[in-house]
Motif scaffolding. Sequence first.
Motif, short mmCIF file in Angstrom:
data_model
loop_
_atom_site.label_atom_id
_atom_site.label_comp_id
_atom_site.label_asym_id
_atom_site.label_seq_id
_atom_site.Cartn_x
_atom_site.Cartn_y
_atom_site.Cartn_z
N MET A 36 0.81 5.15 2.29
CA MET A 36 -0.58 4.73 2.19
C MET A 36 -1.41 5.16 3.40
O MET A 36 -2.62 5.17 3.33
CB MET A 36 -0.64 3.22 2.03
N MET A 79 10.08 -0.81 9.58
CA MET A 79 8.65 -0.74 9.28
C MET A 79 7.83 -1.57 10.25
O MET A 79 6.74 -1.16 10.66
CB MET A 79 8.37 -1.19 7.85
N VAL A 81 -9.88 4.82 4.62
CA VAL A 81 -8.77 4.97 3.68
C VAL A 81 -8.51 3.65 2.94
O VAL A 81 -8.33 3.63 1.73
CB VAL A 81 -7.51 5.45 4.41
N LEU A 131 4.88 1.68 2.78
CA LEU A 131 3.75 1.71 3.72
C LEU A 131 3.37 3.11 4.19
O LEU A 131 2.19 3.47 4.21
CB LEU A 131 4.07 0.80 4.91
N PRO A 132 4.35 3.96 4.57
CA PRO A 132 3.98 5.28 5.09
C PRO A 132 3.18 6.13 4.09
O PRO A 132 2.41 6.99 4.49
CB PRO A 132 5.32 5.95 5.38
N VAL A 192 5.89 -2.89 1.82
CA VAL A 192 6.37 -2.60 3.18
C VAL A 192 7.17 -1.30 3.18
O VAL A 192 6.96 -0.43 4.02
CB VAL A 192 7.23 -3.77 3.71
N MET A 202 5.94 1.03 12.33
CA MET A 202 4.67 1.23 11.61
C MET A 202 3.66 0.15 11.99
O MET A 202 2.56 0.46 12.45
CB MET A 202 4.90 1.19 10.09
N ALA A 252 14.86 -2.40 6.36
CA ALA A 252 13.56 -1.83 6.01
C ALA A 252 12.45 -2.57 6.75
O ALA A 252 11.54 -1.95 7.32
CB ALA A 252 13.34 -1.89 4.51
N TYR A 253 12.54 -3.89 6.75
CA TYR A 253 11.52 -4.68 7.45
C TYR A 253 11.52 -4.38 8.94
O TYR A 253 10.47 -4.24 9.56
CB TYR A 253 11.75 -6.18 7.22
N VAL A 282 -6.79 10.83 0.16
CA VAL A 282 -6.27 10.20 1.37
C VAL A 282 -5.68 11.21 2.36
O VAL A 282 -6.06 11.22 3.53
CB VAL A 282 -5.27 9.08 1.02
N LEU A 314 -8.31 2.77 -1.05
CA LEU A 314 -7.09 2.19 -1.62
C LEU A 314 -7.41 0.87 -2.32
O LEU A 314 -6.88 0.58 -3.40
CB LEU A 314 -6.04 1.96 -0.54
#
Lengths: 269, 292
Positions: free
Chosen positions: A118, B18, B274, A115-116, A112, B22, B14-15, B226, B278
């Motif tokens: 990837m 993100m 991508v 993440l950025p 997590v 994201m 962080a969670y 990537v 990966l």
Amino acid sequence: MNILAMFKPNRDAKHYPGFGAVGVLFFTFLYFPILVIIAYSFNSNRIVSVWQGFSWQWYASALQNEGLLNSLRVSLTVALFATLIATVIAVSAALVLERGQNVKHAKLSQGVVNLPLMLPEIVFAVAILILFSQLGIQSGMLKLILAHSAFCIPFAFLPIRARLQGMDNNLEQAAQDLYATPLVTFRRITLPLIAPGIFAGSMLSFVISMDDFITSNIVSGGGATTLPVYIFSLVKQGVSPELNAISTLIMVASLLIATPCWLIAKRSR
Amino acid sequence: MKKLSWNFWGLLPAYLVMSLLMVLPLLIIFYVSFMTSDAYGGYKAIFSLQSYSQILYTADWDDNLVLNFQYLKIIARTLFLSGATAVICLLVSFPVAYYISRQSNNMKTLLLYLVTLPFWVSMVVRVYAWVLILSNDGVLESSLRFFGLVGDIDSLLYNNAAMMVGMVYTYIPLMILPIYASIEKLDTRLIEAASDLYSSRMNTLRRIILPLCKPGIVAGFILVLVPCLGTVLEPMLLGGGKTMMLGNLIQNQFGVARNWSFGASLTVLLLCIVLFFLMFQAHRASKLRELS
């Protein structure tokens, strides 16, 4: 480094003839464009490619360029806030992932945080553009700070985690044996010891934020133009000696940030 | 119990960031890609697969769907140029990484610093430098002309080759560093042993060094591939308007073209490409771990 030595037969099995030549060519390739910009920035001729004489005039006009200074201000503000947010989040995540006991889903959490790294940046950029438009966020500055904070986190996280991994946690345990509270242990022992990692991580995320083009170009528009977006607009208008001077100034600034980071990383190894 | 709550609070920010900045946006993109586009940007909440079919088909005057290779061409070009860039980076990086690994310790540190230094220089500036070199009357053309190597040439800029030079230049350090790391880990006694057993240098390279450096090579390949797949800057500055890549196409759909759902479906497509690479790498890595 004797040039002639390159042509002498080398009996060492670990030596591969020709690899050195590729190395030399590679470093030339890497630094040639940079030298071209620097050289042309001193050209007094308005037409970049025709050399007329040495001059500082483009530096003077770059430093008086309002648009440039404005975009620099935007970039610095965004980078400062994004770095601050990303570093705090990265430190706390790194502490848990490296020092926490029975962390659940450690692997997932690591994923997590990273993440950025990837995603191709353009994917993140358009995704967050849609999010902001759905939320109705208008302020260009706020949008930039939020977006930059997100993609800076792994860049702050990796050096801090590396530092924690390389460090003996006996000192922290000794402090706890001597009845230091977790907070005191962190402030007096852990924090000073991981300081180089935090410095490297925050510098890296600062530079990543200052350098970002793809996301800033898509997300900004609320009147907040960052430095790379401004430079891009200049490049689109055509090559000019002032642009070379601006680019050279940016390279010098990058060098001034990169070298201390490298020295600290080297010393702490 | 107390320990667990420390873990929880430490990871929470962080969670939060993100998932909000994201994961949620990615879910929205996925959702929008299945909606109908609105002519003025944005989308209408009506389910349709139109944006996906647009990748292959275009509606003609009578609303018949006609096969259209325009976008497939851009996708193919993106895959080809990114792959070719990664291969070139690999061919250059391996000798360079090996060369660096054979230097004295001080020299090694210095050379590695020189490899990473351009990374600290703004990417826009680095790509711009190639505009300066490749443009009409630029450094390259005028020096080629000076030595009489070329007569009258069109332009070195605005073609696939110029774009690839820019991509190799921007991303090659990402290939050198992991390969260097794997060469450094390599036990040099194996090379000596191979040589004692009369293996030629080429043979040693092929049978000993390259297989042992495979993890670094695969990692470097993915690290270069990537960002290349989603690159925007090199096509815009060095490729001119004619040679678009997937990243530019996506950007255009959210900018000038204002076709959000089509842009979103292209984004989902890029993400799938991508993820494929990966997962391939993750698969390899886990297989390697099993072996060792």
